[in-house]
Design an enzyme around this catalytic site. Structure first.
Site, short mmCIF file in Angstrom:
data_model
loop_
_atom_site.label_atom_id
_atom_site.label_comp_id
_atom_site.label_asym_id
_atom_site.label_seq_id
_atom_site.Cartn_x
_atom_site.Cartn_y
_atom_site.Cartn_z
N LYS A 195 0.80 -1.23 0.00
CA LYS A 195 0.00 0.00 0.00
C LYS A 195 0.83 1.28 0.00
CE LYS A 195 -4.21 -1.78 2.16
NZ LYS A 195 -5.21 -1.55 3.24
N ASP A 255 -10.56 2.69 1.85
CA ASP A 255 -10.85 2.10 3.16
C ASP A 255 -11.60 3.09 4.05
OD1 ASP A 255 -9.77 -0.41 2.71
OD2 ASP A 255 -7.78 0.18 3.38
#
Length: 284
Positions: free
Chosen positions: A71, A107
Site C-alpha cells: 500500500k 478504506d
C-alpha cells in the site's frame, strides 16, 4: 456484431492474499450488472511487485486493489493521488484512467459511507479510535475530512499514535490527541463514536475482543468495528448490551468495494447486492 471473448481484468495484489474476500463482492456486482469483467486474486511478493505493476498497463487492466505489503511502496508508480491517499500516505486502489494510474484509498471512505448509510453524521463528533495501523490511519483522515471535531487515537505503541496525530494536525482542522492503550482502558464519557480499527476478533480468533472497560460504553455512543468476519463481533455484542448503536465491518467492506467498482466501471455499484454476497459468504 463480432463477439468479444476478452474480459476486462481487475484484481488484488498482495502477500499473503489467499484469504482476501474482495473477489466475492466484485464478481457478484459484475455479474449482476451484466459486465464482462473479472476480479482475480494475485499473490504478488515484494520481489515481484515491480513486474506486477508493469503488468497493469501491459495487460490493459482496468485497475487493482492493493493489500499488504504494497500500500505504501506503490506510490512512486502512480501518476496521480487523491487528496485522502496523499494525506494517508497509502493506496489501496488503482484505477487506470487513459494512460495514467490514479491512486485512491477507499478504506476510510468506505467506513464513512457505511456510517452515512446508517444515518450517522460525523460533523462535530468526538471520535475515539482503537489502533493506529493502516485501517486506523485511513479512517481517522476520512473522519477528519468529513467534519469530525476531535479524534483520540489509542494505541499500545504511543509513538505510532503520535505519528498519526501529527498527520491529522498538519492536514485537517480536527483536534487530535494520542493516548497510550492501558489494560482495561476507559473510554472518555464525551465519546460520540468508538471504533475498533484493529484486527482483534477477526477469524480465526472470534472470541477475542479489545482490552477496554466496557462499562464506560454508554447508550449515547455509536460503536463500530472494522472486523467483518464474524460481523457481530464480541466487541459489538458487548457494546450493544450496554445500549450503544453498533455498525459492523461488513458495511465498510461493502462500501469500499462499491467505490472500487465505480472507479473501474464508471457505473453505480449495486451496494445492497454486494453486501448480501458478503453476508452469504460469511453466513452473517
Amino acid at each position: 456484431m463480432a463477439k468479444n471473448y476478452r474480459a476486462e481484468i481487475t484484481g488484488v495484489f498482495g502477500d499473503p492474499v489467499d484469504d482476501n474476500p474482495s473477489c466475492v463482492l466484485e464478481e457478484a456486482a459484475y455479474q449482476a450488472c451484466g459486465l464482462n469483467y473479472r476480479y482475480l486474486t494475485f499473490k504478488v511478493t515484494k520481489d515481484d511487485f515491480d513486474d506486477a505493476m508493469h503488468s497493469i498497463r501491459a495487460l490493459h487492466m482496468k485497475g487493482v486493489n492493493l493489500t499488504m505489503p504494497h500500500k505504501i511502496n506503490v506510490i512512486p508508480y502512480l501518476d496521480e493521488l487523491s487528496e485522502a491517499a496523499r494525506i494517508i500516505g497509502a493506496v489501496n486502489t488503482i484505477a487506470v484512467q487513459g494512460d495514467k494510474l490514479f491512486g485512491e484509498n477507499t478504506d476510510g471512505k468506505g467506513f464513512v459511507q457505511a456510517l452515512k448509510n446508517e444515518q450517522i453524521s460525523l460533523e462535530g463528533k468526538n471520535i475515539v479510535i482503537l489502533g493506529a495501523g493502516g485501517a486506523a490511519r485511513a479512517i481517522a483522515v476520512e473522519c477528519a475530512l468529513a467534519g469530525a471535531s476531535s479524534l483520540t487515537i489509542i494505541n499500545r505503541t504511543l509513538s505510532r499514535a503520535e505519528e498519526l496525530v501529527n498527520v491529522l494536525r498538519a492536514h485537517t482542522k480536527a483536534d487530535a490527541c494520542a493516548v497510550a492503550w492501558e489494560s482495561g482502558h476507559k473510554i472518555p464519557a464525551n465519546t460520540d463514536i468508538l471504533i475498533n480499527a484493529t484486527c482483534i476478533g477477526l477469524m480465526p480468533y472470534p472470541d477475542e475482543q479489545p482490552d477496554i472497560d466496557y462499562d464506560t460504553i454508554t447508550a449515547n455512543m455509536v460503536v463500530s468495528d472494522v472486523v467483518f468476519n464474524p460481523a457481530d463481533t464480541k466487541f459489538l455484542q458487548a457494546a450493544a448490551a450496554r445500549g450503544a448503536k453498533t455498525v459492523t465491518g461488513l458495511g465498510m467492506l461493502a462500501c469500499q468495494g462499491a467505490l472500487n467498482f465505480t472507479l473501474w466501471t464508471g457505473m453505480e455499484a449495486p451496494l445492497a447486492l454486494m453486501e448480501d454476497a458478503l453476508r452469504k459468504e460469511f453466513e452473517a
